[in-house]
Motif scaffolding. Structure first.
Motif, PDB file in Angstrom:
ATOM      1  N   MET A 159       0.942  -1.144   0.277  1.00 19.18           N
ATOM      2  CA  MET A 159       0.062  -0.058  -0.085  1.00 19.18           C
ATOM      3  C   MET A 159       0.882   1.267  -0.229  1.00 19.18           C
ATOM      4  SD  MET A 159      -2.948   1.054   2.740  1.00 19.18           S
ATOM      5  CE  MET A 159      -3.801   2.583   2.288  1.00 19.18           C
ATOM      6  N   LEU A 160       0.535   2.066  -1.041  1.00 15.84           N
ATOM      7  CA  LEU A 160       1.581   3.326  -0.745  1.00 15.84           C
ATOM      8  C   LEU A 160       0.499   4.604  -0.987  1.00 15.84           C
ATOM      9  CD1 LEU A 160       4.105   4.903  -1.788  1.00 15.84           C
ATOM     10  CD2 LEU A 160       3.656   4.613  -4.122  1.00 15.84           C
ATOM     11  N   LEU A 161       0.781   5.483  -0.010  1.00 11.27           N
ATOM     12  CA  LEU A 161       0.165   6.726  -0.079  1.00 11.27           C
ATOM     13  C   LEU A 161       1.145   7.657  -0.699  1.00 11.27           C
ATOM     14  CD1 LEU A 161      -1.783   6.620   3.288  1.00 11.27           C
ATOM     15  CD2 LEU A 161      -2.662   6.100   0.987  1.00 11.27           C
ATOM     16  N   THR A 162       0.629   8.655  -1.505  1.00  2.00           N
ATOM     17  CA  THR A 162       1.349  10.002  -1.921  1.00  2.00           C
ATOM     18  C   THR A 162       0.384  11.221  -2.112  1.00  2.00           C
ATOM     19  OG1 THR A 162       1.018   9.471  -4.268  1.00  2.00           O
ATOM     20  CG2 THR A 162       2.985   8.405  -3.246  1.00  2.00           C
ATOM     21  N   ARG A 163       1.071  12.230  -1.507  1.00  2.00           N
ATOM     22  CA  ARG A 163       0.252  13.374  -1.730  1.00  2.00           C
ATOM     23  C   ARG A 163       1.188  14.619  -1.691  1.00  2.00           C
ATOM     24  NH1 ARG A 163      -0.190  15.967   3.182  1.00  2.00           N
ATOM     25  NH2 ARG A 163      -0.228  14.625   5.199  1.00  2.00           N
ATOM     26  N   PRO A 164       0.868  15.834  -2.030  1.00  2.00           N
ATOM     27  CA  PRO A 164       1.551  16.855  -1.821  1.00  2.00           C
ATOM     28  C   PRO A 164       1.617  17.441  -0.506  1.00  2.00           C
ATOM     29  CG  PRO A 164      -0.501  17.483  -2.997  1.00  2.00           C
ATOM     30  CD  PRO A 164      -0.435  16.159  -2.959  1.00  2.00           C
ATOM     31  N   PRO A 165       2.618  18.016  -0.103  1.00  3.31           N
ATOM     32  CA  PRO A 165       2.504  18.593   1.295  1.00  3.31           C
ATOM     33  C   PRO A 165       1.444  19.804   1.261  1.00  3.31           C
ATOM     34  CG  PRO A 165       4.275  19.644   0.017  1.00  3.31           C
ATOM     35  CD  PRO A 165       3.607  18.567  -0.679  1.00  3.31           C
ATOM     36  N   GLY A 166       1.174  20.208   2.700  1.00  6.64           N
ATOM     37  CA  GLY A 166       0.599  21.435   3.077  1.00  6.64           C
ATOM     38  C   GLY A 166       0.920  22.920   2.177  1.00  6.64           C
ATOM     39  N   LEU A 167       0.209  23.681   2.062  1.00  5.55           N
ATOM     40  CA  LEU A 167       0.710  24.846   1.473  1.00  5.55           C
ATOM     41  C   LEU A 167       2.071  25.470   2.168  1.00  5.55           C
ATOM     42  CD1 LEU A 167      -0.075  26.872  -0.755  1.00  5.55           C
ATOM     43  CD2 LEU A 167      -1.261  28.154   0.888  1.00  5.55           C
ATOM     44  N   TRP A 168       2.039  25.382   3.303  1.00  4.79           N
ATOM     45  CA  TRP A 168       3.391  26.177   4.059  1.00  4.79           C
ATOM     46  C   TRP A 168       4.522  25.343   3.741  1.00  4.79           C
ATOM     47  CZ3 TRP A 168       7.489  25.719   7.206  1.00  4.79           C
ATOM     48  CH2 TRP A 168       7.980  26.958   7.516  1.00  4.79           C
ATOM     49  N   LEU A 169       4.423  24.025   3.511  1.00 10.01           N
ATOM     50  CA  LEU A 169       5.433  23.371   3.222  1.00 10.01           C
ATOM     51  C   LEU A 169       6.098  23.231   1.813  1.00 10.01           C
ATOM     52  CD1 LEU A 169       5.498  19.959   5.384  1.00 10.01           C
ATOM     53  CD2 LEU A 169       7.160  21.892   5.436  1.00 10.01           C
ATOM     54  N   ARG A 170       5.214  23.843   0.876  1.00  9.40           N
ATOM     55  CA  ARG A 170       5.756  23.505  -0.552  1.00  9.40           C
ATOM     56  C   ARG A 170       6.814  24.046  -1.097  1.00  9.40           C
ATOM     57  NH1 ARG A 170      -0.559  23.183  -2.959  1.00  9.40           N
ATOM     58  NH2 ARG A 170      -1.121  21.769  -1.410  1.00  9.40           N
ATOM     59  N   SER A 171       7.099  25.171  -0.434  1.00  9.19           N
ATOM     60  CA  SER A 171       8.720  25.692  -0.821  1.00  9.19           C
ATOM     61  C   SER A 171       9.911  24.734  -0.453  1.00  9.19           C
ATOM     62  CB  SER A 171       8.885  27.001   0.114  1.00  9.19           C
ATOM     63  OG  SER A 171       7.926  27.970  -0.368  1.00  9.19           O
ATOM     64  N   TYR A 172       9.731  23.828   0.466  1.00  6.53           N
ATOM     65  CA  TYR A 172      10.699  22.910   0.905  1.00  6.53           C
ATOM     66  C   TYR A 172      10.298  21.458   0.536  1.00  6.53           C
ATOM     67  CZ  TYR A 172      11.385  26.761   3.985  1.00  6.53           C
ATOM     68  OH  TYR A 172      11.609  28.030   4.733  1.00  6.53           O
ATOM     69  N   VAL A 173       9.302  21.072   0.268  1.00  2.00           N
ATOM     70  CA  VAL A 173       8.908  19.653   0.231  1.00  2.00           C
ATOM     71  C   VAL A 173       7.928  19.692  -1.337  1.00  2.00           C
ATOM     72  CG1 VAL A 173       7.540  17.611   1.001  1.00  2.00           C
ATOM     73  CG2 VAL A 173       8.866  19.161   2.483  1.00  2.00           C
ATOM     74  N   ARG A 174       8.276  18.501  -2.154  1.00  2.00           N
ATOM     75  CA  ARG A 174       7.957  18.346  -3.363  1.00  2.00           C
ATOM     76  C   ARG A 174       6.744  17.496  -3.313  1.00  2.00           C
ATOM     77  NH1 ARG A 174       9.826  19.752  -8.091  1.00  2.00           N
ATOM     78  NH2 ARG A 174      12.059  19.500  -7.681  1.00  2.00           N
ATOM     79  N   SER A 175       6.925  16.413  -2.500  1.00  2.00           N
ATOM     80  CA  SER A 175       5.819  15.444  -2.199  1.00  2.00           C
ATOM     81  C   SER A 175       6.152  14.444  -1.164  1.00  2.00           C
ATOM     82  CB  SER A 175       5.776  14.506  -3.616  1.00  2.00           C
ATOM     83  OG  SER A 175       6.984  13.577  -3.524  1.00  2.00           O
ATOM     84  N   MET A 176       5.035  13.880  -0.632  1.00  2.00           N
ATOM     85  CA  MET A 176       5.195  13.302   0.718  1.00  2.00           C
ATOM     86  C   MET A 176       4.525  11.523   0.072  1.00  2.00           C
ATOM     87  SD  MET A 176       3.769  15.736   3.485  1.00  2.00           S
ATOM     88  CE  MET A 176       4.831  14.984   4.779  1.00  2.00           C
TER      89      MET A 176
END
Length: 272
Positions: A1-18
């Motif tokens: 099972m794999l969950l992928t999603r974008p980060p919350g708005l504040w984190l998007r400058s640092y994180v591409r995906s989770m």
């Protein structure tokens, strides 16, 4: 099972995906190797079950070496080989260029082309606290949410924006813009531009462009495009068949034919 999603708005400058993963397979009695291909990004991963990450130094290395349960995977220009004989539950993030200084207090080039135990950057106590809090969350979705909250908490204490000239250069590099144009547009000398670029992205622009060009081919191949490899390569910016074959072998550790025969479920993870 794999969950992928974008980060919350504040984190998007640092994180591409989770992502968070719960493997379904049982442990194997034999060592299985997987080639993990470079994406142009840095990664931060926490293993929540199974053994610590074990890597192999080369094709002749049978024993491998362990890295740990919390690992920073620096930006790479070619594949690395890992042991996947024992499935592992894990959570991780794909980091944006510029995140290394904010998260780890180091320029990205000091972490490039290798894996670094997070203990060496945050300290063993801090890493243990994160592992315990993520473990306690229970479900994959809850663990991912806790992981995101912990990263946000850490980054809010020392936010750091990427140099605007480098942010602009990175955006254009992904589209195949010539490096000389990126240097000219930055307003810096070539030497200063390269230093700023490596600080944010980990690799020099020419080496990163090589990875991004390769990934443009892989994106087309993943869509099961009916064109031959060479046509996809020419569209992505390769000059000819030998150029593509040479880069493919150096980046993946296998030929295009061998890669296609392996038919990986995930384009950047190939059993070898």
């Amino acid at each position: 099972m794999l969950l992928t999603r974008p980060p919350g708005l504040w984190l998007r400058s640092y994180v591409r995906s989770m992502w968070a993963m719960e493997p379904a397979a049982e442990a194997s009695n034999t060592t299985l190797r997987e080639h993990v291909l470079p994406t142009g990004d840095m990664h931060l991963v926490f293993r929540l079950s199974g053994p610590p990450l074990r890597l192999f130094a080369g094709g002749a290395d049978r024993a491998g070496y362990t890295v740990g349960y919390a690992i920073v995977g620096g930006t790479r220009s070619s594949f690395y080989a890992r042991d996947v004989s024992v499935p592992s539950r894990s959570v991780g993030v794909q980091l944006q260029p510029g995140a290394a200084r904010a998260l780890f207090g180091l320029p990205a080039h000091e972490l490039a082309e290798r894996h670094t135990p997070l203990d060496a950057l945050w300290g063993a106590a801090a890493v243990q606290e994160v592992l315990e809090r993520v473990h306690a969350a229970g479900t994959l979705a809850a663990q991912l949410a806790v992981f995101e909250a912990l990263l946000t908490e850490r980054l809010r204490t020392r936010p750091q924006a990427m140099h605007p000239a480098i942010a602009q250069a990175l955006a254009r590099l992904g589209g195949g813009a010539p490096i000389r144009e990126l240097v000219a547009a930055s307003g810096y000398s070539h030497r200063r531009f390269i230093a700023l670029f490596r600080d944010a992205a980990g690799l020099p622009p020419k080496r990163l462009e090589r990875v991004l060009r390769f990934q443009r081919v892989m994106a087309a191949w993943t869509r099961r495009d009916t064109l031959p490899w060479i046509d996809l390569a020419l569209q992505a910016g390769y000059s000819d068949q030998p150029h593509f074959n040479r880069d493919f072998l150096e980046i993946t550790g296998m030929t295009p034919r061998s890669y296609a025969r392996a038919s990986p479920d995930s384009p950047n993870h190939v059993r070898a």
